[in-house]
Design a protein around this motif. Sequence first.
Motif, PDB file in Angstrom:
ATOM      1  N   PHE A  46       0.929  -1.217   0.161  1.00 52.05           N
ATOM      2  CA  PHE A  46       0.128   0.066   0.069  1.00 52.05           C
ATOM      3  C   PHE A  46       0.750   1.119   0.005  1.00 52.05           C
ATOM      4  CE2 PHE A  46      -1.806   3.460   2.068  1.00 52.05           C
ATOM      5  CZ  PHE A  46      -2.958   3.840   1.552  1.00 52.05           C
ATOM      6  N   PHE A  58       2.444   1.856  -3.357  1.00 56.63           N
ATOM      7  CA  PHE A  58       1.508   2.392  -4.305  1.00 56.63           C
ATOM      8  C   PHE A  58       1.254   3.720  -4.333  1.00 56.63           C
ATOM      9  CE2 PHE A  58      -2.899   3.874  -2.866  1.00 56.63           C
ATOM     10  CZ  PHE A  58      -3.364   4.551  -3.955  1.00 56.63           C
ATOM     11  N   HIS A  71       2.064   6.808  -7.140  1.00 55.01           N
ATOM     12  CA  HIS A  71       0.966   7.899  -7.421  1.00 55.01           C
ATOM     13  C   HIS A  71       1.635   9.400  -7.195  1.00 55.01           C
ATOM     14  CE1 HIS A  71      -2.842   5.469  -8.817  1.00 55.01           C
ATOM     15  NE2 HIS A  71      -1.501   4.998  -9.364  1.00 55.01           N
ATOM     16  N   MET A  77       2.241  12.811  -9.424  1.00 54.30           N
ATOM     17  CA  MET A  77       1.622  14.089  -9.005  1.00 54.30           C
ATOM     18  C   MET A  77       2.790  14.933  -8.624  1.00 54.30           C
ATOM     19  SD  MET A  77      -1.637  12.920  -6.594  1.00 54.30           S
ATOM     20  CE  MET A  77      -1.788  11.234  -6.328  1.00 54.30           C
ATOM     21  N   LEU A 108      -2.667  -1.203  -5.102  1.00 55.83           N
ATOM     22  CA  LEU A 108      -3.567  -0.991  -4.061  1.00 55.83           C
ATOM     23  C   LEU A 108      -4.376  -1.985  -3.983  1.00 55.83           C
ATOM     24  CD1 LEU A 108      -5.199   0.699  -2.269  1.00 55.83           C
ATOM     25  CD2 LEU A 108      -6.228   2.064  -4.009  1.00 55.83           C
ATOM     26  N   ASN A 110      -8.952   0.220   5.583  1.00 58.78           N
ATOM     27  CA  ASN A 110      -9.786   1.247   5.037  1.00 58.78           C
ATOM     28  C   ASN A 110      -9.784   2.550   5.376  1.00 58.78           C
ATOM     29  OD1 ASN A 110     -10.748  -0.676   3.066  1.00 58.78           O
ATOM     30  ND2 ASN A 110     -12.557  -1.061   4.294  1.00 58.78           N
ATOM     31  N   LYS A 111     -10.033   2.750   6.656  1.00 52.36           N
ATOM     32  CA  LYS A 111      -9.978   4.196   7.264  1.00 52.36           C
ATOM     33  C   LYS A 111      -8.712   4.853   6.957  1.00 52.36           C
ATOM     34  CE  LYS A 111     -10.763   6.365  11.901  1.00 52.36           C
ATOM     35  NZ  LYS A 111      -9.513   6.957  12.198  1.00 52.36           N
ATOM     36  N   ALA A 157      -6.319   4.058   4.686  1.00 55.15           N
ATOM     37  CA  ALA A 157      -6.309   4.149   3.205  1.00 55.15           C
ATOM     38  C   ALA A 157      -6.778   5.520   2.692  1.00 55.15           C
ATOM     39  CB  ALA A 157      -6.582   3.066   2.291  1.00 55.15           C
ATOM     40  N   ILE A 158      -8.057   5.816   3.151  1.00 50.35           N
ATOM     41  CA  ILE A 158      -8.476   7.072   2.734  1.00 50.35           C
ATOM     42  C   ILE A 158      -8.105   8.143   3.264  1.00 50.35           C
ATOM     43  CG2 ILE A 158     -10.614   7.108   4.322  1.00 50.35           C
ATOM     44  CD1 ILE A 158     -11.065   7.755   0.576  1.00 50.35           C
ATOM     45  N   CYS A 216      -5.259   9.281   1.279  1.00 45.74           N
ATOM     46  CA  CYS A 216      -5.638  10.109   0.140  1.00 45.74           C
ATOM     47  C   CYS A 216      -5.650  11.583   0.698  1.00 45.74           C
ATOM     48  CB  CYS A 216      -6.575   9.561  -0.555  1.00 45.74           C
ATOM     49  SG  CYS A 216      -6.496   7.842  -1.169  1.00 45.74           S
ATOM     50  N   GLU A 217      -6.590  11.710   1.648  1.00 49.01           N
ATOM     51  CA  GLU A 217      -6.909  12.881   2.056  1.00 49.01           C
ATOM     52  C   GLU A 217      -5.849  13.965   2.680  1.00 49.01           C
ATOM     53  OE1 GLU A 217     -11.367  11.545   3.827  1.00 49.01           O
ATOM     54  OE2 GLU A 217      -9.699  12.373   5.271  1.00 49.01           O
ATOM     55  N   GLN A 252      -2.725  13.467   1.349  1.00 50.65           N
ATOM     56  CA  GLN A 252      -2.073  13.932  -0.040  1.00 50.65           C
ATOM     57  C   GLN A 252      -2.878  15.116  -0.642  1.00 50.65           C
ATOM     58  OE1 GLN A 252       0.749  13.463  -1.582  1.00 50.65           O
ATOM     59  NE2 GLN A 252       0.274  13.954  -3.990  1.00 50.65           N
ATOM     60  N   GLN A 253      -4.168  15.042  -0.651  1.00 52.88           N
ATOM     61  CA  GLN A 253      -4.995  16.264  -1.193  1.00 52.88           C
ATOM     62  C   GLN A 253      -4.649  17.315  -0.579  1.00 52.88           C
ATOM     63  OE1 GLN A 253      -6.790  16.001  -4.266  1.00 52.88           O
ATOM     64  NE2 GLN A 253      -6.930  18.325  -3.787  1.00 52.88           N
ATOM     65  N   LEU A 254      -4.829  17.352   0.903  1.00 51.80           N
ATOM     66  CA  LEU A 254      -4.245  18.483   1.489  1.00 51.80           C
ATOM     67  C   LEU A 254      -2.920  18.989   1.204  1.00 51.80           C
ATOM     68  CD1 LEU A 254      -5.930  17.460   5.242  1.00 51.80           C
ATOM     69  CD2 LEU A 254      -6.784  19.499   3.557  1.00 51.80           C
ATOM     70  N   MET A 260      -1.530  18.952  -1.433  1.00 48.80           N
ATOM     71  CA  MET A 260      -1.443  19.588  -2.993  1.00 48.80           C
ATOM     72  C   MET A 260      -2.165  20.910  -2.558  1.00 48.80           C
ATOM     73  SD  MET A 260      -2.003  16.717  -5.790  1.00 48.80           S
ATOM     74  CE  MET A 260      -3.621  15.991  -5.430  1.00 48.80           C
ATOM     75  N   PRO A 274     -10.715  16.928   2.265  1.00 49.82           N
ATOM     76  CA  PRO A 274     -11.327  18.021   1.499  1.00 49.82           C
ATOM     77  C   PRO A 274     -12.027  17.982   0.483  1.00 49.82           C
ATOM     78  CG  PRO A 274      -9.037  17.521   1.098  1.00 49.82           C
ATOM     79  CD  PRO A 274      -9.507  16.370   2.024  1.00 49.82           C
ATOM     80  N   LEU A 295     -11.043  16.536  -3.070  1.00 52.82           N
ATOM     81  CA  LEU A 295     -10.892  15.178  -3.313  1.00 52.82           C
ATOM     82  C   LEU A 295     -12.338  14.301  -3.635  1.00 52.82           C
ATOM     83  CD1 LEU A 295      -8.835  12.693  -3.312  1.00 52.82           C
ATOM     84  CD2 LEU A 295      -9.511  12.410  -0.538  1.00 52.82           C
ATOM     85  N   ASN A 303      -3.999  15.636 -11.664  1.00 54.93           N
ATOM     86  CA  ASN A 303      -3.669  14.883 -10.411  1.00 54.93           C
ATOM     87  C   ASN A 303      -4.978  14.797  -9.477  1.00 54.93           C
ATOM     88  OD1 ASN A 303      -0.850  15.456 -10.995  1.00 54.93           O
ATOM     89  ND2 ASN A 303      -0.504  16.979  -9.574  1.00 54.93           N
ATOM     90  N   LEU A 346      -5.982  11.068  -7.829  1.00 57.48           N
ATOM     91  CA  LEU A 346      -6.108  10.934  -6.593  1.00 57.48           C
ATOM     92  C   LEU A 346      -7.543  10.630  -6.028  1.00 57.48           C
ATOM     93  CD1 LEU A 346      -4.595  10.938  -3.897  1.00 57.48           C
ATOM     94  CD2 LEU A 346      -4.871  13.342  -3.767  1.00 57.48           C
ATOM     95  N   ILE A 365     -10.750   3.038  -2.962  1.00 55.85           N
ATOM     96  CA  ILE A 365     -10.694   2.722  -1.676  1.00 55.85           C
ATOM     97  C   ILE A 365     -12.324   2.566  -0.894  1.00 55.85           C
ATOM     98  CG2 ILE A 365     -10.030   3.572   0.626  1.00 55.85           C
ATOM     99  CD1 ILE A 365      -7.611   4.576  -0.896  1.00 55.85           C
TER     100      ILE A 365
END
Lengths: 342, 342
Positions: free
Chosen positions: A86, A89, A93, A97, A126, A149-150, A152-153, A156-157, A159-161, A163, B39, B42, B116, B120, B127
């Motif tokens: 994981f 992965f 990605h 980005m 993944l 699951n908790k 992993a998501i 992602c959150e 990584q978005q923050l 960015m 956020p 996403l 990106n 994401l 997930i």
Amino acid sequence: MVKSIIFALNIITLIMKLIGELEKIISQYFKDNLIEGSPAELYNPINYILALGGKRARPLMVLMSYNLYSDSVNDVLSLAKAIEVFHNFTLIHDDIMDKAPLRRGSDTVHIKWNENIGILSGDAMLIKAYSLLEDLSPEILKNVFLAFNKTAIEVCEGQQLDMNFETRNDVTIDEYINMITLKTSVLLGASMKVGAIAGGAEQIDSNKLYDFGKYLGLAFQLQDDYLDLYGDTEKFGKRIGGDIVANKKTFLTLKAFQKADNNELVELNNLFASSNLSIFEEENKIEKARTIFNKLGVVDCMKKEIEKYYELSLQSLASVNVAEGKKAEIRKFAESIISREV
Amino acid sequence: MVKSIIFALNIITLIMKLIGELEKIISQYFKDNLIEGSPAELYNPINYILALGGKRARPLMVLMSYNLYSDSVNDVLSLAKAIEVFHNFTLIHDDIMDKAPLRRGSDTVHIKWNENIGILSGDAMLIKAYSLLEDLSPEILKNVFLAFNKTAIEVCEGQQLDMNFETRNDVTIDEYINMITLKTSVLLGASMKVGAIAGGAEQIDSNKLYDFGKYLGLAFQLQDDYLDLYGDTEKFGKRIGGDIVANKKTFLTLKAFQKADNNELVELNNLFASSNLSIFEEENKIEKARTIFNKLGVVDCMKKEIEKYYELSLQSLASVNVAEGKKAEIRKFAESIISREV
């Protein structure tokens, strides 16, 4: 009566493996178990990035946490690998980005192959991470699945923050800590937690082990930020000051902005508005940042912050209802994370 | 005795819902249950692509399959949504890889936002698809999880094969059928299978329902290839001949190459070597392809192939150990897939 005898036997017979032993087991397991499948264009990048190595801190944490409850660590190698797959992965990605050309000194997947291969082999990784959970018994699978699951998501959150922060000038230190918690720390927490769940820990203890990992992860990431500017080039293995050159808002920078008076603010704003510099100008920028950071005492603040999370992690570990002696290797591991220079 | 009474009651009380009813339930469920989180950068793309609609064939298949065994279809709406969320994850990432500007007449995610965000939010969707399985009981989760993982990795393999085929000139019809099986059909098979598993079907029957979905998926994809060149522009809602213009190797083209004599081979090779044409030249190319395809009788071959997979799907359905009367809606669904003009 029978139960207490079994319990006593458990205390006597449970062998706590040393970090070095566990690392060898993990390394051998990864070498012996490639992720196989067809077509090769999909699977070669997966085994390529896994073979680049890294510290394998996450699988180690899974095994150490499990080892608090059971010494048959071979039973959770697949689970430990799931976490590492994981993690890798996210690296594939994230590198796309971030348009990063290098990972651990080698070409990133999207450079060695192309972006489409990077996207798709990342997706496959993944899914393979989930597949590595298949051997767990139904009850343990359910709890591991929820934690996985908790986390992993959340990654992602995070990584978005991260960015989002690139184009914001009003990021607070609390927001930064929240971002690195999601992007980095929760996966270290989850590594401890799933190991504990697989070992049959009580929920209260698997949560405390999660907290240990999460707080240690924060200390780790802040130490990383510190080393980026104050590390030893040779030991660190990458260029010092990269965050400053890229105008990245780490704890050091955010703290400097927070502590600066009006004149210093002007200086900082000018410094962090510059980009596309020559190598000479970049070195100059890094030196200027170091000077103003030293003047503002942000390194002391950072060291205190690292110490704070390190202490919180140790407190969480201490409160886990397991004989203290069994925790020795985990404490040693935490110490190595915090005192590392690379 | 008690068991047979319960069985008899089950036969009497089990209400087979009509396709239209199930479609309404699914549509309402999707409207009422957005994928929420922060956020927004996403999560907005996730709800955007889900709101673009589509036929929701996969969730419908989950519900119809489950309905063979139980009429509390509300209990598997989350499972049905998991499949649709997974499917839409593949659409976001495929659209990036294919550089597609439009999806169901609207901007694709990477065009509306950026690549990106597409990468994401696609990851987050994959997930979230797994997260939607969390409410299943441990035993059912384990079996659904196995089917889901297997199918998910196969879909990635299919997409990689599809990309590989773009630069190959020696793709056989068998390879093409294998590619569309992986890329499209296995997910329709899995939709039927997980519905059956959740309903408590015997393994032999859930596998037969999987086969039904897989064969129907092949018939569906071949019908899609056929409509791309022979569909009614207005009904089909997109330009006719897109595959020919893009030199895509579908069943029609591969069959034409297989049946062509030496002169026709030269003609076909010239036709499929041309690119960057004017609109007028493109229309000319499409017309030429149609002429040569008609001459070679490839449409008949294709119709036979579609009929073959349709028959195989009906045979699989017929062999499922459930009263024939209960299968009426599933047969109707299969018929609608095969006779569709859009």
